[in-house]
Design an enzyme around this catalytic site. Structure first.
Site, PDB file in Angstrom:
ATOM      1  N   ASP A 221      26.825  31.882  97.825  1.00 53.39           N
ATOM      2  CA  ASP A 221      27.612  32.803  97.010  1.00 53.39           C
ATOM      3  C   ASP A 221      26.924  33.103  95.685  1.00 53.39           C
ATOM      4  O   ASP A 221      26.852  34.252  95.238  1.00 53.39           O
ATOM      5  CB  ASP A 221      29.005  32.213  96.733  1.00 53.39           C
TER       6      ASP A 221
ATOM      7  N   ASP B  95      24.783  27.430 105.048  1.00 47.22           N
ATOM      8  CA  ASP B  95      24.022  27.207 103.796  1.00 47.22           C
ATOM      9  C   ASP B  95      23.871  25.721 103.467  1.00 47.22           C
ATOM     10  O   ASP B  95      22.787  25.264 103.106  1.00 47.22           O
ATOM     11  CB  ASP B  95      24.560  28.033 102.607  1.00 47.22           C
TER      12      ASP B  95
HETATM   13  C1  GLA Z   1      32.066  29.190 100.839  1.00 50.81           C
HETATM   14  C2  GLA Z   1      30.985  28.390 100.123  1.00 50.81           C
HETATM   15  C3  GLA Z   1      29.592  28.817 100.603  1.00 50.81           C
HETATM   16  C4  GLA Z   1      29.503  28.766 102.126  1.00 50.81           C
HETATM   17  C5  GLA Z   1      30.679  29.492 102.764  1.00 50.81           C
HETATM   18  C6  GLA Z   1      30.715  29.359 104.258  1.00 50.81           C
HETATM   19  O1  GLA Z   1      31.970  30.530 100.487  1.00 50.81           O
HETATM   20  O2  GLA Z   1      31.076  28.600  98.729  1.00 50.81           O
HETATM   21  O3  GLA Z   1      28.620  28.010 100.002  1.00 50.81           O
HETATM   22  O4  GLA Z   1      29.404  27.462 102.578  1.00 50.81           O
HETATM   23  O5  GLA Z   1      31.916  29.039 102.249  1.00 50.81           O
HETATM   24  O6  GLA Z   1      29.638  30.019 104.843  1.00 50.81           O
END
Ligand code: GLA
Length: 379
Positions: free
Chosen positions: A169, A36
Protein backbone atom coordinates in the site's frame (compact mmCIF):
# COMPACT_ATOMS: atom_id res chain seq x y z
CA UNK A 1 -11.91 18.89 -3.06
CA UNK A 2 -9.88 21.21 -5.27
CA UNK A 3 -6.66 22.72 -3.87
CA UNK A 4 -8.08 26.23 -3.94
CA UNK A 5 -10.97 25.31 -1.65
CA UNK A 6 -8.59 23.56 0.74
CA UNK A 7 -6.41 26.71 0.81
CA UNK A 8 -9.48 28.76 1.68
CA UNK A 9 -10.29 26.40 4.54
CA UNK A 10 -6.71 26.79 5.76
CA UNK A 11 -7.08 30.56 5.63
CA UNK A 12 -10.30 30.41 7.65
CA UNK A 13 -8.88 28.04 10.23
CA UNK A 14 -5.38 29.44 10.72
CA UNK A 15 -5.94 33.00 9.61
CA UNK A 16 -3.02 32.86 7.16
CA UNK A 17 -2.27 31.55 3.69
CA UNK A 18 -0.83 28.04 3.31
CA UNK A 19 2.59 27.87 1.67
CA UNK A 20 2.69 24.26 0.55
CA UNK A 21 0.11 21.78 -0.74
CA UNK A 22 0.74 18.05 -0.99
CA UNK A 23 -1.31 14.97 -1.87
CA UNK A 24 -1.01 11.20 -1.78
CA UNK A 25 -3.42 8.70 -3.36
CA UNK A 26 -5.21 5.57 -2.19
CA UNK A 27 -4.72 2.44 -4.27
CA UNK A 28 -6.60 -0.45 -5.75
CA UNK A 29 -4.73 -3.72 -6.03
CA UNK A 30 -5.28 -5.25 -9.47
CA UNK A 31 -3.82 -8.63 -8.55
CA UNK A 32 -1.39 -10.18 -6.03
CA UNK A 33 -3.34 -10.38 -2.76
CA UNK A 34 -1.66 -11.27 0.54
CA UNK A 35 1.52 -11.94 -1.42
CA UNK A 36 3.44 -8.85 -0.21
CA UNK A 37 4.27 -10.25 3.25
CA UNK A 38 5.33 -13.51 1.58
CA UNK A 39 8.10 -11.66 -0.31
CA UNK A 40 6.00 -12.11 -3.47
CA UNK A 41 4.64 -10.01 -6.33
CA UNK A 42 1.85 -7.41 -6.45
CA UNK A 43 0.27 -5.22 -9.12
CA UNK A 44 -1.55 -2.26 -7.56
CA UNK A 45 -2.39 1.12 -9.07
CA UNK A 46 -2.86 4.48 -7.38
CA UNK A 47 -6.43 5.80 -7.78
CA UNK A 48 -7.88 9.25 -8.30
CA UNK A 49 -8.95 9.44 -4.65
CA UNK A 50 -6.47 10.97 -2.31
CA UNK A 51 -5.50 12.72 0.90
CA UNK A 52 -4.62 16.38 0.46
CA UNK A 53 -2.80 18.61 2.95
CA UNK A 54 -2.29 22.38 2.92
CA UNK A 55 0.34 23.65 5.32
CA UNK A 56 2.49 26.43 6.59
CA UNK A 57 5.86 26.02 8.33
CA UNK A 58 6.22 27.06 11.97
CA UNK A 59 9.25 28.34 13.80
CA UNK A 60 8.97 25.76 16.58
CA UNK A 61 8.62 21.98 16.78
CA UNK A 62 4.83 21.79 16.98
CA UNK A 63 2.69 19.97 14.45
CA UNK A 64 -0.89 21.25 14.44
CA UNK A 65 -3.19 19.30 12.18
CA UNK A 66 -6.84 20.05 11.53
CA UNK A 67 -8.86 17.26 9.94
CA UNK A 68 -11.54 18.87 7.82
CA UNK A 69 -13.42 15.58 7.48
CA UNK A 70 -13.44 14.77 11.21
CA UNK A 71 -13.80 18.47 12.10
CA UNK A 72 -11.23 18.08 14.81
CA UNK A 73 -7.77 19.44 15.54
CA UNK A 74 -4.88 17.62 17.12
CA UNK A 75 -1.33 18.71 17.92
CA UNK A 76 1.93 17.14 19.00
CA UNK A 77 5.52 18.13 19.75
CA UNK A 78 8.31 16.61 17.68
CA UNK A 79 10.48 16.53 20.80
CA UNK A 80 8.03 14.47 22.88
CA UNK A 81 6.00 11.95 20.92
CA UNK A 82 3.47 10.04 23.01
CA UNK A 83 0.89 7.50 21.80
CA UNK A 84 -2.73 8.44 22.37
CA UNK A 85 -4.45 5.95 20.07
CA UNK A 86 -6.24 8.37 17.78
CA UNK A 87 -6.24 9.27 14.04
CA UNK A 88 -3.23 11.47 14.79
CA UNK A 89 -1.12 8.34 15.40
CA UNK A 90 -0.57 7.96 11.65
CA UNK A 91 1.09 11.39 11.29
CA UNK A 92 2.88 10.93 14.61
CA UNK A 93 4.19 7.52 13.53
CA UNK A 94 5.67 9.10 10.40
CA UNK A 95 7.35 11.83 12.48
CA UNK A 96 8.69 9.19 14.85
CA UNK A 97 10.22 7.07 12.08
CA UNK A 98 11.66 10.09 10.25
CA UNK A 99 13.33 11.32 13.44
CA UNK A 100 14.62 7.82 14.18
CA UNK A 101 16.10 7.69 10.66
CA UNK A 102 17.99 10.92 11.38
CA UNK A 103 15.92 13.47 9.44
CA UNK A 104 15.79 16.98 10.91
CA UNK A 105 12.12 17.98 11.05
CA UNK A 106 10.40 21.34 11.26
CA UNK A 107 6.97 22.06 12.74
CA UNK A 108 3.94 23.12 10.69
CA UNK A 109 0.26 24.03 10.81
CA UNK A 110 -1.80 21.96 8.43
CA UNK A 111 -5.29 21.15 7.27
CA UNK A 112 -6.09 17.76 5.85
CA UNK A 113 -8.94 16.30 3.80
CA UNK A 114 -9.45 13.17 1.77
CA UNK A 115 -11.89 11.16 -0.30
CA UNK A 116 -10.40 7.67 0.07
CA UNK A 117 -13.11 5.76 1.96
CA UNK A 118 -11.84 4.47 5.31
CA UNK A 119 -11.62 0.73 5.96
CA UNK A 120 -12.71 -0.10 2.41
CA UNK A 121 -9.49 -1.78 1.28
CA UNK A 122 -8.33 1.23 -0.73
CA UNK A 123 -5.45 2.17 1.60
CA UNK A 124 -6.72 5.35 3.17
CA UNK A 125 -4.12 5.00 5.93
CA UNK A 126 -1.21 4.67 3.49
CA UNK A 127 -2.51 7.82 1.75
CA UNK A 128 -2.43 9.74 5.06
CA UNK A 129 1.04 8.40 5.86
CA UNK A 130 2.54 9.30 2.50
CA UNK A 131 0.87 12.72 2.38
CA UNK A 132 2.35 13.49 5.82
CA UNK A 133 5.77 12.20 4.74
CA UNK A 134 5.55 14.37 1.60
CA UNK A 135 4.63 17.33 3.82
CA UNK A 136 7.63 16.77 6.11
CA UNK A 137 9.92 16.50 3.10
CA UNK A 138 8.66 19.81 1.68
CA UNK A 139 8.71 21.72 4.98
CA UNK A 140 11.97 20.33 6.30
CA UNK A 141 13.75 20.49 2.95
CA UNK A 142 14.94 16.91 2.52
CA UNK A 143 14.85 15.16 -0.83
CA UNK A 144 11.79 13.02 -1.67
CA UNK A 145 12.71 9.38 -2.19
CA UNK A 146 9.51 7.40 -2.88
CA UNK A 147 10.66 3.83 -2.07
CA UNK A 148 12.54 4.94 1.06
CA UNK A 149 9.50 6.86 2.30
CA UNK A 150 7.23 3.89 1.55
CA UNK A 151 9.43 1.64 3.71
CA UNK A 152 9.50 4.20 6.46
CA UNK A 153 5.69 4.57 6.36
CA UNK A 154 5.26 0.81 6.54
CA UNK A 155 7.50 0.78 9.62
CA UNK A 156 5.40 3.53 11.19
CA UNK A 157 2.26 1.49 10.61
CA UNK A 158 3.87 -1.74 11.92
CA UNK A 159 5.62 -0.29 14.93
CA UNK A 160 3.83 2.90 15.94
CA UNK A 161 0.24 2.19 14.91
CA UNK A 162 0.58 -1.57 15.51
CA UNK A 163 -0.81 -2.89 12.22
CA UNK A 164 1.32 -5.64 10.75
CA UNK A 165 0.82 -4.72 7.06
CA UNK A 166 3.12 -5.51 4.13
CA UNK A 167 4.79 -2.99 1.81
CA UNK A 168 2.28 -2.86 -1.07
CA UNK A 169 0.00 0.00 0.00
CA UNK A 170 2.76 2.41 0.93
CA UNK A 171 4.73 1.65 -2.24
CA UNK A 172 1.65 2.22 -4.39
CA UNK A 173 0.81 5.52 -2.70
CA UNK A 174 4.44 6.68 -2.92
CA UNK A 175 5.72 5.42 -6.25
CA UNK A 176 2.92 4.97 -8.81
CA UNK A 177 3.00 6.84 -12.11
CA UNK A 178 -0.07 8.43 -13.71
CA UNK A 179 -1.53 6.11 -16.36
CA UNK A 180 0.32 3.04 -15.09
CA UNK A 181 -0.08 0.16 -12.67
CA UNK A 182 2.90 -0.72 -10.50
CA UNK A 183 4.48 -4.15 -10.66
CA UNK A 184 6.42 -4.67 -7.45
CA UNK A 185 8.72 -7.42 -6.32
CA UNK A 186 8.19 -7.23 -2.57
CA UNK A 187 11.52 -8.89 -1.81
CA UNK A 188 13.88 -6.76 -3.87
CA UNK A 189 11.49 -3.76 -4.03
CA UNK A 190 12.26 -3.62 -7.74
CA UNK A 191 9.46 -1.85 -9.61
CA UNK A 192 8.14 -1.69 -13.16
CA UNK A 193 5.51 0.77 -14.37
CA UNK A 194 3.08 -1.18 -16.51
CA UNK A 195 0.57 0.62 -18.76
CA UNK A 196 -3.05 -0.46 -18.51
CA UNK A 197 -4.33 -2.09 -21.70
CA UNK A 198 -6.16 0.33 -24.01
CA UNK A 199 -9.96 0.42 -24.02
CA UNK A 200 -10.27 -0.97 -20.49
CA UNK A 201 -11.81 0.62 -17.40
CA UNK A 202 -10.91 -0.31 -13.85
CA UNK A 203 -14.08 -0.23 -11.77
CA UNK A 204 -14.18 -0.18 -7.98
CA UNK A 205 -17.12 -1.98 -6.40
CA UNK A 206 -17.56 -1.00 -2.77
CA UNK A 207 -19.77 -3.52 -0.95
CA UNK A 208 -20.23 -1.00 1.91
CA UNK A 209 -19.23 -3.71 4.39
CA UNK A 210 -16.22 -2.87 6.58
CA UNK A 211 -13.76 -4.82 8.66
CA UNK A 212 -10.80 -3.38 10.58
CA UNK A 213 -7.32 -4.78 9.99
CA UNK A 214 -5.93 -4.74 13.52
CA UNK A 215 -8.30 -7.28 15.00
CA UNK A 216 -8.94 -9.22 11.85
CA UNK A 217 -7.61 -12.60 10.84
CA UNK A 218 -4.81 -10.84 8.92
CA UNK A 219 -2.13 -11.75 11.45
CA UNK A 220 -3.43 -15.29 11.64
CA UNK A 221 -3.04 -15.62 7.86
CA UNK A 222 0.49 -14.28 8.15
CA UNK A 223 1.50 -16.89 10.68
CA UNK A 224 -0.12 -19.70 8.69
CA UNK A 225 1.96 -18.59 5.69
CA UNK A 226 5.11 -18.52 7.85
CA UNK A 227 4.34 -21.99 9.14
CA UNK A 228 4.01 -23.29 5.56
CA UNK A 229 7.24 -21.55 4.48
CA UNK A 230 9.18 -23.12 7.31
CA UNK A 231 7.69 -26.53 6.50
CA UNK A 232 8.98 -26.13 2.94
CA UNK A 233 12.33 -25.03 4.40
CA UNK A 234 12.35 -21.63 2.69
CA UNK A 235 12.54 -18.02 3.85
CA UNK A 236 9.13 -17.14 2.42
CA UNK A 237 6.44 -18.74 0.24
CA UNK A 238 7.76 -16.71 -2.67
CA UNK A 239 10.45 -19.39 -2.87
CA UNK A 240 8.00 -22.23 -3.52
CA UNK A 241 6.94 -22.86 -7.13
CA UNK A 242 3.55 -24.24 -8.14
CA UNK A 243 5.27 -27.49 -9.24
CA UNK A 244 7.05 -27.90 -5.94
CA UNK A 245 3.87 -27.15 -4.04
CA UNK A 246 1.97 -29.80 -5.97
CA UNK A 247 4.74 -32.35 -5.53
CA UNK A 248 5.40 -31.89 -1.80
CA UNK A 249 2.40 -30.39 -0.05
CA UNK A 250 0.65 -33.72 0.49
CA UNK A 251 3.62 -35.14 2.43
CA UNK A 252 2.52 -33.97 5.87
CA UNK A 253 1.94 -30.20 5.68
CA UNK A 254 -1.16 -29.55 7.79
CA UNK A 255 -4.30 -29.08 5.69
CA UNK A 256 -5.01 -25.47 6.67
CA UNK A 257 -1.45 -24.25 6.10
CA UNK A 258 -1.49 -26.10 2.76
CA UNK A 259 -4.64 -24.25 1.66
CA UNK A 260 -3.15 -20.89 2.61
CA UNK A 261 0.12 -21.72 0.87
CA UNK A 262 -1.70 -22.88 -2.26
CA UNK A 263 -3.25 -19.43 -2.61
CA UNK A 264 0.07 -17.63 -2.20
CA UNK A 265 2.00 -19.89 -4.55
CA UNK A 266 -0.63 -19.76 -7.31
CA UNK A 267 -1.28 -16.03 -6.78
CA UNK A 268 2.40 -15.23 -7.31
CA UNK A 269 2.26 -17.18 -10.58
CA UNK A 270 -0.87 -15.24 -11.58
CA UNK A 271 0.81 -11.88 -10.97
CA UNK A 272 3.78 -12.89 -13.11
CA UNK A 273 1.44 -13.94 -15.88
CA UNK A 274 -0.70 -10.81 -15.43
CA UNK A 275 2.20 -8.45 -16.05
CA UNK A 276 3.02 -10.31 -19.28
CA UNK A 277 -0.54 -10.40 -20.62
CA UNK A 278 -0.99 -6.76 -19.65
CA UNK A 279 2.06 -5.77 -21.68
CA UNK A 280 0.71 -7.85 -24.58
CA UNK A 281 -2.72 -6.16 -24.25
CA UNK A 282 -4.46 -9.49 -23.64
CA UNK A 283 -7.37 -8.21 -21.54
CA UNK A 284 -9.35 -11.41 -21.83
CA UNK A 285 -6.63 -13.42 -20.09
CA UNK A 286 -6.08 -10.67 -17.53
CA UNK A 287 -9.78 -10.96 -16.64
CA UNK A 288 -9.48 -14.73 -16.26
CA UNK A 289 -6.57 -14.20 -13.86
CA UNK A 290 -8.71 -11.75 -11.83
CA UNK A 291 -11.41 -14.42 -11.55
CA UNK A 292 -8.99 -17.16 -10.55
CA UNK A 293 -7.48 -14.85 -7.92
CA UNK A 294 -10.85 -14.19 -6.31
CA UNK A 295 -11.80 -17.85 -6.31
CA UNK A 296 -8.53 -18.72 -4.61
CA UNK A 297 -9.01 -15.96 -1.99
CA UNK A 298 -12.54 -17.25 -1.37
CA UNK A 299 -11.84 -21.00 -1.25
CA UNK A 300 -8.21 -21.38 -0.09
CA UNK A 301 -7.19 -18.19 1.68
CA UNK A 302 -10.73 -17.63 3.00
CA UNK A 303 -10.65 -13.86 3.32
CA UNK A 304 -13.79 -12.92 1.39
CA UNK A 305 -17.22 -12.34 2.94
CA UNK A 306 -20.71 -12.92 1.48
CA UNK A 307 -20.97 -9.33 0.27
CA UNK A 308 -17.70 -9.57 -1.68
CA UNK A 309 -18.72 -12.88 -3.24
CA UNK A 310 -22.14 -11.53 -4.22
CA UNK A 311 -20.57 -8.38 -5.66
CA UNK A 312 -18.06 -10.35 -7.71
CA UNK A 313 -20.81 -12.64 -9.05
CA UNK A 314 -22.96 -9.61 -9.98
CA UNK A 315 -20.01 -8.03 -11.80
CA UNK A 316 -19.06 -11.15 -13.73
CA UNK A 317 -22.62 -11.47 -15.11
CA UNK A 318 -22.52 -8.06 -16.79
CA UNK A 319 -21.82 -7.29 -20.41
CA UNK A 320 -18.25 -6.15 -21.06
CA UNK A 321 -16.82 -7.52 -17.78
CA UNK A 322 -13.53 -9.36 -18.32
CA UNK A 323 -13.11 -10.37 -14.70
CA UNK A 324 -13.70 -9.33 -11.08
CA UNK A 325 -12.12 -10.01 -7.70
CA UNK A 326 -11.94 -8.71 -4.15
CA UNK A 327 -9.13 -6.22 -3.54
CA UNK A 328 -7.09 -5.41 -0.42
CA UNK A 329 -7.03 -7.41 2.79
CA UNK A 330 -10.60 -8.70 2.39
CA UNK A 331 -13.28 -9.58 4.97
CA UNK A 332 -15.27 -6.64 3.54
CA UNK A 333 -14.58 -3.51 1.56
CA UNK A 334 -14.15 -3.42 -2.19
CA UNK A 335 -13.92 -5.60 -5.25
CA UNK A 336 -12.38 -4.51 -8.54
CA UNK A 337 -13.52 -5.31 -12.08
CA UNK A 338 -11.92 -4.99 -15.49
CA UNK A 339 -14.52 -3.72 -17.91
CA UNK A 340 -14.62 -2.84 -21.58
CA UNK A 341 -14.54 0.99 -21.64
CA UNK A 342 -17.52 1.12 -24.00
CA UNK A 343 -19.66 -0.76 -21.44
CA UNK A 344 -18.38 0.98 -18.30
CA UNK A 345 -21.26 3.41 -17.68
CA UNK A 346 -23.89 0.76 -18.22
CA UNK A 347 -21.85 -1.66 -16.06
CA UNK A 348 -21.80 0.76 -13.12
CA UNK A 349 -25.60 1.04 -13.13
CA UNK A 350 -26.31 -2.61 -13.71
CA UNK A 351 -23.97 -3.88 -10.97
CA UNK A 352 -25.30 -1.41 -8.41
CA UNK A 353 -28.84 -2.59 -9.12
CA UNK A 354 -28.01 -6.31 -9.14
CA UNK A 355 -26.02 -6.01 -5.88
CA UNK A 356 -28.85 -4.20 -4.13
CA UNK A 357 -31.30 -6.83 -5.26
CA UNK A 358 -29.17 -9.74 -4.06
CA UNK A 359 -27.74 -8.28 -0.84
CA UNK A 360 -30.24 -5.58 0.19
CA UNK A 361 -27.26 -3.24 0.59
CA UNK A 362 -26.26 -0.11 -1.30
CA UNK A 363 -23.01 -0.29 -3.24
CA UNK A 364 -20.74 2.53 -4.36
CA UNK A 365 -19.49 1.71 -7.85
CA UNK A 366 -17.12 3.95 -9.77
CA UNK A 367 -14.58 3.95 -12.56
CA UNK A 368 -11.11 4.96 -11.35
CA UNK A 369 -8.07 6.32 -13.14
CA UNK A 370 -4.44 5.25 -12.61
CA UNK A 371 -2.89 8.20 -10.78
CA UNK A 372 0.42 9.67 -9.69
CA UNK A 373 2.01 8.74 -6.35
CA UNK A 374 2.56 11.29 -3.58
CA UNK A 375 3.41 14.73 -4.94
CA UNK A 376 3.47 18.49 -4.38
CA UNK A 377 0.50 20.39 -5.77
CA UNK A 378 1.08 23.64 -7.55
CA UNK A 379 -2.16 25.65 -7.20
C1 GLA B 1 -3.59 -4.88 3.29
C2 GLA B 1 -2.13 -4.72 3.70
C3 GLA B 1 -1.20 -5.00 2.51
C4 GLA B 1 -1.52 -6.34 1.87
C5 GLA B 1 -3.02 -6.47 1.59
C6 GLA B 1 -3.41 -7.82 1.09
O1 GLA B 1 -3.92 -3.91 2.36
O2 GLA B 1 -1.90 -3.41 4.17
O3 GLA B 1 0.13 -4.93 2.93
O4 GLA B 1 -1.06 -7.39 2.64
O5 GLA B 1 -3.79 -6.19 2.74
O6 GLA B 1 -2.88 -8.06 -0.18
Amino acid sequence: MDPKTLSQHFQTHFNAKPEILVRAPGRVNLIGEHTDYNDGFVLPMAIDREVMIALRPREDETIRLYSLDLETESAFELSSLVREGDWIEYPKGIAYELLKAGFKLKGFDAIMTGDVPRGAGLSSSAAVELAIARAFSAVSGFEWNAPAMAKLAQKAENEWVGVNCGIMDQMASAACKEGFALFLDCRSLEIQHAPLPKGVSVVILDTSTRRGLVDSAYNERRSQCEEAASWFGVKALRDVSVEEFNKRSKDGLNALAAKRAKHIVTENARVLEAIEVMKAGNVKRLGELFNASHDSLRDDFEVTNDALNIMVDCAREQKGCYGARMTGAGFGGCAVALVNEANAAEFVNAVSKAYKQKSSMEAAVYVCKPSQGASLISE
